[in-house]
Design an enzyme around this catalytic site. Structure first.
Site, PDB file in Angstrom:
ATOM      1  N   ASN A  79       0.851  -1.367   0.045  1.00 55.80           N
ATOM      2  CA  ASN A  79       0.141  -0.010   0.080  1.00 55.80           C
ATOM      3  C   ASN A  79       0.728   1.139  -0.279  1.00 55.80           C
ATOM      4  O   ASN A  79       0.335   2.353   0.180  1.00 55.80           O
ATOM      5  CB  ASN A  79      -1.064  -0.158   1.239  1.00 55.80           C
ATOM      6  CG  ASN A  79      -1.886  -1.293   1.121  1.00 55.80           C
ATOM      7  OD1 ASN A  79      -1.634  -2.081   2.250  1.00 55.80           O
ATOM      8  ND2 ASN A  79      -2.768  -1.431   0.255  1.00 55.80           N
ATOM      9  N   ILE A  87       1.316   6.832  -0.257  1.00 54.30           N
ATOM     10  CA  ILE A  87       0.542   6.126   0.420  1.00 54.30           C
ATOM     11  C   ILE A  87      -0.900   5.892   0.124  1.00 54.30           C
ATOM     12  O   ILE A  87      -1.516   6.895  -0.044  1.00 54.30           O
ATOM     13  CB  ILE A  87       0.492   6.450   2.084  1.00 54.30           C
ATOM     14  CG1 ILE A  87       2.029   6.676   2.582  1.00 54.30           C
ATOM     15  CG2 ILE A  87      -0.250   5.618   3.162  1.00 54.30           C
ATOM     16  CD1 ILE A  87       2.229   7.571   3.614  1.00 54.30           C
ATOM     17  N   CYS A  88      -1.436   4.721   0.014  1.00 55.79           N
ATOM     18  CA  CYS A  88      -2.872   4.140  -0.017  1.00 55.79           C
ATOM     19  C   CYS A  88      -3.547   3.991   1.035  1.00 55.79           C
ATOM     20  O   CYS A  88      -3.369   2.949   1.790  1.00 55.79           O
ATOM     21  CB  CYS A  88      -3.060   3.303  -0.979  1.00 55.79           C
ATOM     22  SG  CYS A  88      -4.619   2.794  -1.381  1.00 55.79           S
ATOM     23  N   LEU A  89      -4.344   5.188   1.767  1.00 50.10           N
ATOM     24  CA  LEU A  89      -4.816   4.709   2.841  1.00 50.10           C
ATOM     25  C   LEU A  89      -6.198   5.768   3.074  1.00 50.10           C
ATOM     26  O   LEU A  89      -5.990   6.979   2.536  1.00 50.10           O
ATOM     27  CB  LEU A  89      -3.835   5.443   4.235  1.00 50.10           C
ATOM     28  CG  LEU A  89      -4.452   4.861   5.460  1.00 50.10           C
ATOM     29  CD1 LEU A  89      -4.692   3.625   5.738  1.00 50.10           C
ATOM     30  CD2 LEU A  89      -3.455   5.544   6.504  1.00 50.10           C
TER      31      LEU A  89
END
Length: 194
Positions: A79, A87-89
């Site tokens: 991620n 960042i994939c959040l």
């Protein structure tokens, strides 16, 4: 307009329980809109023992818009982009709430290190490895942690020596390196802009 009073409170909050959480946020140079966050790698993960730097940029509408965060420390994770540190959040995008703080965002990133979501990857190559060959993924993540996220005492002394050789005062070099979590490039940037 950024609520700098709130930002100051958030920085104090992080400093107050740094011993317990290991999470630190400090300004880059003298600009409260550009910060550097530090999180320890979670215990029981390939990131254990590492210290990860995260660049934080606060948008003008903070805290009503999420902070922009990306890893400055290279990390091998489904991620997190292994190239850019993106960042994939969800809480850094559409699930952000003004009730959240920089510290809660950093805690969420730390939790993401513990529990990757390979079905919603930022880095497809890492996610593929995580799903198809987990042991190789763990080995690679550990190697990257050892290589990029661990600073030995000797490493710090070498950095101090190199920066002192460039003409900066040793005490200033040590303070600056500490403020940026040992990142020599950030320290040089900060020293040059002072």
């Amino acid at each position: 307009m950024i609520d700098f009073g709130r930002v100051q409170k958030e920085l104090q909050e992080c400093s107050k329980d740094f011993e317990a959480s290991g999470i630190k946020v400090s300004p880059k140079a003298d600009n409260l809109a550009r910060l550097i966050g530090t999180i320890p790698g979670p215990i029981g993960t390939p990131y254990e023992g590492g210290t990860f730097q995260i660049d934080i940029t606060l948008p003008d509408a903070y805290p009503f818009q999420p902070p922009k965060m990306q890893f400055a420390t290279k990390v091998w994770h489904p991620n997190i982009s292994s190239q850019s540190g993106a960042i994939c959040l969800d809480i850094l995008k559409d699930q952000w709430s003004p009730a959240l703080t920089l510290k809660t965002a950093l805690l969420s990133i730390q939790a993401l290190l513990s529990a990757p979501e390979p079905d919603d990857p930022q880095d497809a190559v890492v996610a593929q490895q995580y799903l198809k060959d987990y042991q190789t993924f763990v080995g690679t993540a550990r190697y990257w942690t050892e290589t990029f996220a661990k600073t030995s005492a000797l490493g710090v002394e070498e950095k101090v020596q190199r920066l002192v050789e460039m003409g900066f005062l040793e005490s200033l070099v040590r303070t600056t390196l500490d403020a940026v979590g040992g990142d020599e490039n950030l320290a040089l940037e900060k020293l040059c802009s002072a």
